[in-house]
Scaffold this motif. Structure first.
Motif: not given
Length: 739
Positions: A607-609, A613-615, A709-712, A716-718
């Motif tokens: 989880t970010s912000r 996120l799909p890790t 994450n590199s993509k937004t 959660a901005t990338g």
């Protein structure tokens, strides 16, 4: 600081007069808790090994045959499982590495039993490694920390450096290196030889170079000494002192998008550019450090021996990537009155860290009978670390008024020194362990042990631009068992199994981040290894299957307010195969090959912000599935050469695996010749030459700033990872002599 340097030099000279060494005829080199015996093969990159765990050893012979100015880790980067990157070949700039998917801040690093990882965030810095000319051996345990390892941040394996013992004969060794980018390294070591039961050496070196990309220079000065005394009853005393002072300029890391854009621009080499002029003048990294350790070994009886090793580390310095702006609205905490600022002003704002780190390790070994050998010990350390970010007067023409940030500090209208960070961390740590080795038969050896580690983090936030004063503390305790078994099938074949539990205490960030970072549990790993070795006088071959799982993975993230927090990223699994093969051909030829297959998998989403996120199911960043090194060499005691190729497979720069970096293959070559000399004055002289990255391969190296994450995704901005750039083709020429 000049006064301090004079004191260190005086201390080193006096210590030479008061100490000595064990005889050089001894064939066993002690590194940690085990001994390595036998002939080095493959150009010194392998030795005969009896340790019941995955382990690689690089000898002084291999280090000496590498003519580069790199540090000890630069020169072992091709052992199985290790993926290492350095900013350049000077040996004094930044480095980063992973091993079996673990990053450098998860891997223990020690020198002569003294921890080298930063006590706060476990980072590794080249300035702590010393001159490679003074290293006798480097060992790597790819998955298991040593039972007596003095580490609180090692959930992965361990890398250990052993300082060379003084020679039995008096003499002088001098070496001068010249190379690409105005590289110059001068090194000298004087040996007292055996004087009764005493012997010692004292060395000094200076390394200078220009950055290979961008503006700025690198400089390091070192003074080191080792003193050894062996009493007639076998008791020994060893004092080691290492001092370093550096004045470096930083390299700028780049994103893949910016690198690709510059590379595709017609007629430009901008993809190898760096900080522009004048920004580089404020991208500095000064540092000064001192390591002192004293080891006393005692033979208490025919079956009982003991040792005690007090040590002390002091360091001061830091770095900056450029200027930082300060305005009247910058004090979000309300503790500064910035009304004396006329407007927005640019300052040099380095992240300075001062560390005081005393510790002691005590061990005892009891050979109970022919079947059992019992060892036990205790380690204690009390690290103190002050971290600040003062604002120093600067300009773009001459740079900061004081790069060491001791003076010209900006004060507010009330006379307070303004700090962007102002923290003081105390970390008392201790470990108790017991280990039993059972020689069941000439073929079967079993070993089991248990360690208890306790660490306390005590944080004092003294107030900064963004935070008010506060205090926090946390305590962590864990039991860490280990077991290993070795079966010697016959003279040439052996198999082994090893399982161990390792612990990594949360970084000191948890004391100062927002949110409930203090609730984080220690990172715990369980390492399983099954290996086979085939060893003869002319060939060594090892193969290891490993499966490492760890939980409570600690990473930095952000909450919904974009404040930094430390979070539990769940579980990770790393499994794979490591092969190492080295030996000697007929007619003075030798060869070495290492291969690693590393398959990593994140078991949980992160989880970010406030966004999940799909890790889950994705690979760990900075970890190539395939690593391969192959070399062939020649050495007839007059001429020597070595040709090496290295393949590093593709890897990701972010946890969601959105950005992939291509693999690459590079080649290196080195050669040397022993020159004819007059033995009356010069015992031996050698001229060496080396070239790295022969074909000038251009590539992005390891990610220095990993992103989740590199993509937004949602809110959660990338963010793009930032990478080091692989160094261009470089060469070095070395001339050395022993007198």
């Amino acid at each position: 600081m000049k006064v301090f340097e004079k004191k260190i030099l005086t201390l080193s000279v006096l210590s030479i007069l008061l100490s000595g060494t064990v005889s050089a005829e001894e064939s066993t080199v002690h590194v940690g808790t085990v001994s390595v015996q036998g002939q080095a093969l493959g150009g010194g990159l392998m030795v005969q090994e009896d340790t019941p765990k995955a382990r690689s050893v690089v000898t002084a012979d291999a280090l000496e045959k590498n003519p580069g100015a790199g540090n000890a880790l630069d020169k072992i980067k091709n052992v199985p499982g290790l993926q290492l990157s350095s900013n350049d070949s000077s040996g004094i700039s930044g480095l980063a590495y992973t091993m079996r998917g673990m990053s450098a801040d998860q891997i223990g690093l020690s020198a002569d039993g003294v921890p080298l990882n930063d006590s706060g965030n476990y980072a590794v810095y080249p300035n702590l490694l010393g001159d490679s000319e003074n290293i006798g051996q480097v060992f790597v345990t790819q998955g298991s920390s040593e039972a007596d390892g003095p580490h609180i941040g090692s959930s992965g394996g361990n890398i250990g450096l052993s300082t060379k013992r003084p020679d039995k004969d008096a003499g002088l060794f001098v070496e001068q290196k010249f190379g690409s980018n105005s590289l110059r390294k001068s090194f000298a070591r004087i040996e007292t030889g055996k004087i009764g039961n005493f012997s010692a050496w004292l060395s000094a070196s200076n390394t200078e170079a220009d950055k290979w990309r961008g503006f700025g220079s690198l400089e390091s000065t070192r003074i080191e000494s080792s003193m050894f005394y062996q009493a007639d009853n076998g008791n020994t005393s060893n004092l080691i002192i290492k001092y370093n002072k550096q004045n470096n300029y930083q390299y700028n890391n780049v994103t893949k998008a910016n690198y690709d854009a510059a590379e595709n621009a017609a007629g430009t080499t901008g993809h190898r550019a760096d900080y522009d002029d004048p920004r580089y003048k404020n991208a500095l990294n000064p540092f000064e450090n001192l390591n002192i350790s004293f080891t006393q070994t005692l033979l208490l009886s025919d079956t009982v021996s003991a040792s005690i090793q007090p040590y002390y580390y002091w360091g001061n310095g830091g770095g900056s990537g450029g200027t930082s702006n300060l305005s009247r609205s910058s004090s979000r905490s309300g503790i500064y009155d910035l009304s004396n600022l006329a407007g927005t002003t640019a300052f040099y704002r380095p992240s300075m860290t001062a560390t005081w780190r005393p510790g002691v390790t005590a061990k005892v070994k009891w050979d109970i009978n022919e079947q059992h050998s019992l060892s036990a010990g205790y380690w204690y350390e009390r690290a103190r670390q002050r971290q600040t970010q003062p604002y120093i007067t600067t300009n773009n023409v001459t740079g900061p008024a004081d790069r060491w940030a001791d003076s010209n500090q900006f004060t507010d209208a009330n006379g307070k020194i303004v700090q962007g960070r102002n923290q003081f961390t105390t970390t008392p740590a201790q470990r108790v362990w017991i280990q039993d080795t059972w020689f069941v038969s000439p073929q079967v050896t079993l070993s089991g042990g248990l360690a208890w580690e306790s660490v306390k983090r005590q944080g004092e936030n003294r107030g900064s631009l963004s935070t008010v004063a506060s205090q926090k503390e946390a305590k962590y305790n864990e039991l860490l068992p280990n077991f290993s078994a070795k079966y010697q099938i016959n003279q040439n074949h052996q198999v082994f199994y090893n399982i161990s539990r390792n612990m990594r205490t949360p970084q000191n960030y948890v004391l100062y981040n927002s949110g409930d970072s203090l609730s984080l549990d220690p990172e715990l790993s369980l390492n399983n290894e099954l290996g086979w070795r085939y060893q003869t006088e002319k060939m060594l071959l090892s193969a290891t299957l490993f499966n490492m799982g760890y939980k409570n993975r600690q990473i930095s993230s952000q909450d919904a307010s974009n404040d930094s927090i430390m979070i539990n990223a769940g579980k990770v699994n790393s499994r794979g195969l490591e092969l190492e093969w080295g030996g000697n051909f007929a007619k003075n030829f030798n060869y070495y090959l290492s291969y690693s297959y590393i398959d990593t998998e994140q078991k949980n989403n992160v989880t970010s912000r406030g966004v999940e996120l799909p890790t889950k199911g994705k690979e760990i960043p900075n970890t190539s599935k395939n690593l391969l090194t192959a070399s062939v060499g020649y050495d007839d005691n007059m001429w020597s050469w070595n040709f090496k190729g290295n393949y590093t497979g593709p890897f990701y720069g972010d946890m969601t695996n959105d950005e992939k970096i291509a693999g690459r293959t590079t080649f290196d070559f080195s050669a040397g010749v022993n020159l004819p000399v007059d033995k009356k004055f010069i015992k031996e002289a050698k001229l060496s030459f080396g070239v790295n990255n022969i074909f000038d391969k251009e590539y992005l190296d390891i990610a220095r700033t990993i992103q989740i994450n590199s993509k937004t995704t949602g809110v959660a901005t990338g963010s793009a990872p930032a990478y080091a750039i692989g160094e261009e083709r470089t060469f070095v020429i070395s001339l050395s002599a022993k007198m």
